[in-house]
Motif scaffolding. Structure first.
Motif, PDB file in Angstrom:
ATOM      1  N   SER A   7       0.839  -1.192   0.000  1.00  0.00           N
ATOM      2  CA  SER A   7       0.000   0.000   0.000  1.00  0.00           C
ATOM      3  C   SER A   7       0.878   1.247   0.000  1.00  0.00           C
ATOM      4  O   SER A   7       2.082   1.185   0.299  1.00  0.00           O
ATOM      5  N   LYS A   8       0.281   2.377  -0.315  1.00  0.00           N
ATOM      6  CA  LYS A   8       1.027   3.637  -0.342  1.00  0.00           C
ATOM      7  C   LYS A   8       1.619   3.953   1.031  1.00  0.00           C
ATOM      8  O   LYS A   8       2.778   4.371   1.154  1.00  0.00           O
ATOM      9  N   GLY A   9       0.822   3.730   2.078  1.00  0.00           N
ATOM     10  CA  GLY A   9       1.300   3.997   3.427  1.00  0.00           C
ATOM     11  C   GLY A   9       2.434   3.080   3.844  1.00  0.00           C
ATOM     12  O   GLY A   9       3.370   3.501   4.530  1.00  0.00           O
ATOM     13  N   GLU A  10       2.368   1.811   3.410  1.00  0.00           N
ATOM     14  CA  GLU A  10       3.424   0.864   3.770  1.00  0.00           C
ATOM     15  C   GLU A  10       4.719   1.203   3.042  1.00  0.00           C
ATOM     16  O   GLU A  10       5.808   1.097   3.627  1.00  0.00           O
ATOM     17  N   LYS A  11       4.626   1.628   1.798  1.00  0.00           N
ATOM     18  CA  LYS A  11       5.835   2.033   1.075  1.00  0.00           C
ATOM     19  C   LYS A  11       6.499   3.218   1.767  1.00  0.00           C
ATOM     20  O   LYS A  11       7.723   3.266   1.903  1.00  0.00           O
ATOM     21  N   SER A  12       5.683   4.195   2.197  1.00  0.00           N
ATOM     22  CA  SER A  12       6.231   5.359   2.882  1.00  0.00           C
ATOM     23  C   SER A  12       6.945   4.937   4.171  1.00  0.00           C
ATOM     24  O   SER A  12       8.045   5.420   4.466  1.00  0.00           O
ATOM     25  N   LEU A  13       6.335   4.023   4.922  1.00  0.00           N
ATOM     26  CA  LEU A  13       6.937   3.550   6.161  1.00  0.00           C
ATOM     27  C   LEU A  13       8.269   2.853   5.903  1.00  0.00           C
ATOM     28  O   LEU A  13       9.285   3.137   6.563  1.00  0.00           O
ATOM     29  N   VAL A  14       8.292   1.939   4.932  1.00  0.00           N
ATOM     30  CA  VAL A  14       9.499   1.152   4.682  1.00  0.00           C
ATOM     31  C   VAL A  14      10.627   2.042   4.166  1.00  0.00           C
ATOM     32  O   VAL A  14      11.794   1.837   4.514  1.00  0.00           O
ATOM     33  N   ARG A  15      10.292   3.041   3.356  1.00  0.00           N
ATOM     34  CA  ARG A  15      11.329   3.969   2.894  1.00  0.00           C
ATOM     35  C   ARG A  15      11.964   4.705   4.070  1.00  0.00           C
ATOM     36  O   ARG A  15      13.183   4.892   4.127  1.00  0.00           O
ATOM     37  N   LYS A  16      11.141   5.144   4.998  1.00  0.00           N
ATOM     38  CA  LYS A  16      11.671   5.836   6.177  1.00  0.00           C
ATOM     39  C   LYS A  16      12.523   4.892   7.030  1.00  0.00           C
ATOM     40  O   LYS A  16      13.559   5.291   7.576  1.00  0.00           O
ATOM     41  N   LEU A  17      12.094   3.624   7.146  1.00  0.00           N
ATOM     42  CA  LEU A  17      12.887   2.656   7.903  1.00  0.00           C
ATOM     43  C   LEU A  17      14.235   2.415   7.239  1.00  0.00           C
ATOM     44  O   LEU A  17      15.259   2.257   7.917  1.00  0.00           O
ATOM     45  N   ASP A  18      14.238   2.374   5.917  1.00  0.00           N
ATOM     46  CA  ASP A  18      15.509   2.169   5.205  1.00  0.00           C
ATOM     47  C   ASP A  18      16.488   3.309   5.477  1.00  0.00           C
ATOM     48  O   ASP A  18      17.694   3.093   5.604  1.00  0.00           O
ATOM     49  N   LEU A  19      15.966   4.533   5.572  1.00  0.00           N
ATOM     50  CA  LEU A  19      16.839   5.674   5.836  1.00  0.00           C
ATOM     51  C   LEU A  19      17.285   5.736   7.297  1.00  0.00           C
ATOM     52  O   LEU A  19      18.450   6.009   7.591  1.00  0.00           O
ATOM     53  N   ALA A  20      16.367   5.451   8.213  1.00  0.00           N
ATOM     54  CA  ALA A  20      16.677   5.616   9.635  1.00  0.00           C
ATOM     55  C   ALA A  20      17.390   4.410  10.233  1.00  0.00           C
ATOM     56  O   ALA A  20      18.237   4.560  11.114  1.00  0.00           O
ATOM     57  N   ILE A  21      17.067   3.205   9.778  1.00  0.00           N
ATOM     58  CA  ILE A  21      17.644   1.997  10.364  1.00  0.00           C
ATOM     59  C   ILE A  21      18.724   1.407   9.461  1.00  0.00           C
ATOM     60  O   ILE A  21      19.873   1.238   9.876  1.00  0.00           O
ATOM     61  N   LEU A  22      18.341   1.074   8.228  1.00  0.00           N
ATOM     62  CA  LEU A  22      19.284   0.368   7.359  1.00  0.00           C
ATOM     63  C   LEU A  22      20.505   1.219   7.055  1.00  0.00           C
ATOM     64  O   LEU A  22      21.646   0.729   7.128  1.00  0.00           O
ATOM     65  N   ALA A  23      20.304   2.479   6.716  1.00  0.00           N
ATOM     66  CA  ALA A  23      21.446   3.344   6.399  1.00  0.00           C
ATOM     67  C   ALA A  23      22.359   3.506   7.614  1.00  0.00           C
ATOM     68  O   ALA A  23      23.591   3.417   7.501  1.00  0.00           O
ATOM     69  N   PHE A  24      21.774   3.713   8.792  1.00  0.00           N
ATOM     70  CA  PHE A  24      22.574   3.854  10.014  1.00  0.00           C
ATOM     71  C   PHE A  24      23.369   2.584  10.287  1.00  0.00           C
ATOM     72  O   PHE A  24      24.578   2.636  10.576  1.00  0.00           O
ATOM     73  N   CYS A  25      22.704   1.435  10.193  1.00  0.00           N
ATOM     74  CA  CYS A  25      23.377   0.165  10.501  1.00  0.00           C
ATOM     75  C   CYS A  25      24.449  -0.167   9.478  1.00  0.00           C
ATOM     76  O   CYS A  25      25.485  -0.748   9.837  1.00  0.00           O
TER      77      CYS A  25
END
Length: 530
Positions: free
Chosen positions: A64-82
């Motif tokens: 869904s549109k909302g889920e894509k927005s959430l996962v993109r933010k997680l990729d920036l805040a969690i995946l990029a940091f890690c």
């Protein structure tokens, strides 16, 4: 299936509270994604070419549109940091070897097995801090501070390596650094499993593993640059500048983490997520039956230690560690390689940079195999990875082979690191229904493996025996075969358990809700201000 029907199926499968779902905008409610076999088989009803191209599609159309927005933010805040954090940890871990080969051994009069002992003391600190820090990380109120806090301490202590005057000081420093590394590996595996679904986690894990290979590669280039450009500047040797530069690039990440790292889905809502996205994060985990944090009691230990997951996962990583040592020792082979006249063949710069090819292979193969879990079964991936490792160890055990073949064997050893991404992804799936079991199992996997690191390198891979470690390469061959068998056993047991649960109709929601939720000061804060 119509869009409205898809939403109804998603709501039914999630099993979430109707009131919570009712508060979400329709475009935020997660649609039901195609059924994924958590052990890595291709999706049913979808062509394999679709899933090969899907390796590069991180936000598929069924989201869904909302889920894509959430996962993109997680990729920036969690995946990029890690990824950056893991890169820096491997940079420093490799730097100690590069520094040793670039003047440290002579400056500090290290002519025995001190390099082995540096790694041993590091491993001891890493091993002892595993379970305490992972259990702390599983607490919603603490999770968001542990990662940046450990990074800040790491950066400060890294600076002190540049001022070390003897081996004893470095032993103490390496022990503390080992404790600080816990969040960067086992902690990251735990955090990824707390936010990402079965469909998403292998792609993220593969990308994250690239950063370790890049860290090892960049360390060689950084040491060469420090040796050539900074050696003697300020009265400091080039190898000392290496640790100063490492500390300088570490501290900014720690400060970024204090503002952006989100902790767990059950932690207080981070500033960059909307209320709907924060609620959706929990719904996504419920959808794949992931357990939420509960209170730690005596029953927690009994619950964990009476399941096969713990023992098989720990055994799997312990055997893996017994197969991974040669990857780190190509530089010692290059440093001592001589021609027919007894002259050294390779310069210090070449000793530091040539082994980066092994790290490059490790990075690429880790990303590729983790991404391919959505294309083919995990079983042939384990078989292929360890077949390459077996070939490389046989060649190096024979030793008296053309130097080109020896180089090829060392580079092939980089493929062995691909086991890591698959093993920890599999362990995340095996234990996903129990939050505390997942945290303890991740920690125990690293403890078991690194407990071996405390003594195996000294016994099998003593620096004084370089570069032809007869005992080490002899042990590698049966250990590689054993690793393959244990990994396949883990896959078999996991698949069997999933089939049994499905046939018995076991209710994951009732099983988890019977445990008392974990206390969280942040959760209470949210309730008071809601």
């Amino acid at each position: 299936m119509s869009k409205s029907a898809t939403h109804r199926v998603a709501v039914a499968e999630v099993g979430a509270d109707d009131a919570v779902l009712g508060e979400l905008p329709k475009e935020s409610v997660p649609t039901i994604s195609p059924k994924i076999n958590v052990t890595g088989e291709a999706m049913k009803g979808m062509g394999r070419w679709y899933w090969f191209t899907g390796i590069f599609d991180w936000y598929p159309a069924h989201m869904s549109k909302g889920e894509k927005s959430l996962v993109r933010k997680l990729d920036l805040a969690i995946l990029a940091f890690c990824c950056v954090q893991f890169f820096l940890k491997y940079l420093d871990s490799t730097n100690i070897t590069n520094a040793y080969n670039s003047g440290m051994s002579a400056d500090l009069k290290l002519f025995g097995n001190e390099l082995n002992y540096f790694n041993v003391t590091y491993n001891c600190g890493y091993m002892l801090a595993q379970i305490p820090l992972l259990l702390a990380l599983s607490r919603p109120g603490w999770a968001r501070w542990i990662f940046p806090g450990a990074e800040l301490l790491w950066g400060i202590v890294t600076f002190t390596q540049s001022r070390a005057q003897n081996a004893g000081q470095l032993y103490a420093i390496r022990f503390i650094l080992g404790m600080c590394e816990v969040p960067s590996f086992s902690g990251t595996n735990y955090i990824l499993g707390s936010w990402y679904t079965s469909e998403e986690i292998y792609k993220r894990a593969g990308t994250w593993y690239i950063s370790s290979g890049l860290g090892s590669m960049f360390s060689g280039y950084l040491q060469t640059a420090a040796y050539n450009g900074l050696n003697g500047v300020g009265g400091l040797a080039g190898w000392r500048w290496l640790f100063i530069v490492d500390g300088i690039i570490t501290l900014p990440l720690a400060f970024v983490g204090f503002f952006t790292f989100p902790g767990l889905p059950s932690s207080k809502k981070p500033w960059f997520l909307t209320d709907e996205e924060h609620a959706l994060a929990t719904i996504r985990m419920n959808r794949q039956k992931s357990g939420q944090p509960t209170k730690i009691t005596k029953a927690t230990a009994r619950r964990i230690l009476t399941k096969w997951h713990f023992y098989v996962a720990v055994l799997m990583n312990m055997v893996y560690n017994l197969t991974s040592y040669p990857t780190n020792y190509m530089s010692l082979f290059l440093k001592r390689a001589t021609d027919s006249n007894g002259n050294l063949i390779y310069t210090i710069q070449q000793v530091n940079t040539i082994p980066t090819a092994v790290s490059g292979v490790a990075a690429l193969s880790s990303w590729l195999t983790a991404s391919l879990v959505n294309v083919i079964s995990i079983v042939p991936l384990f078989l292929a990875i360890n077949a390459v490792g077996l070939f490389a160890n046989i060649v190096l055990r024979i030793w008296n082979v053309p130097i080109a073949l020896k180089f090829f064997a060392y580079i092939c050893l980089g493929v062995n690191g691909s086991n890591n991404a698959l093993m920890f992804g599999l362990a995340n799936q095996m234990t996903r229904r129990d939050n505390e079991e997942r945290a303890v199992t991740m920690a125990a996997m690293l403890m078991g493996g690194w407990a071996l690191n405390a003594w195996v390198p000294v016994l099998e891979w003593p620096t004084v025996d370089a570069p032809q470690w007869m005992l080490g390469y002899t042990v590698q061959i049966p250990m590689t075969v054993l690793l393959t068998a244990v990994c396949l056993m883990a896959v078999y047991l996991h698949r069997r358990e999933e089939r049994q649960r499905e046939s018995l109709g076991l209710n994951d929601v009732e099983e988890v809700s019977s445990r008392e939720p974990a206390d969280s000061e942040e959760a209470e804060y949210d309730e008071k201000t809601a």
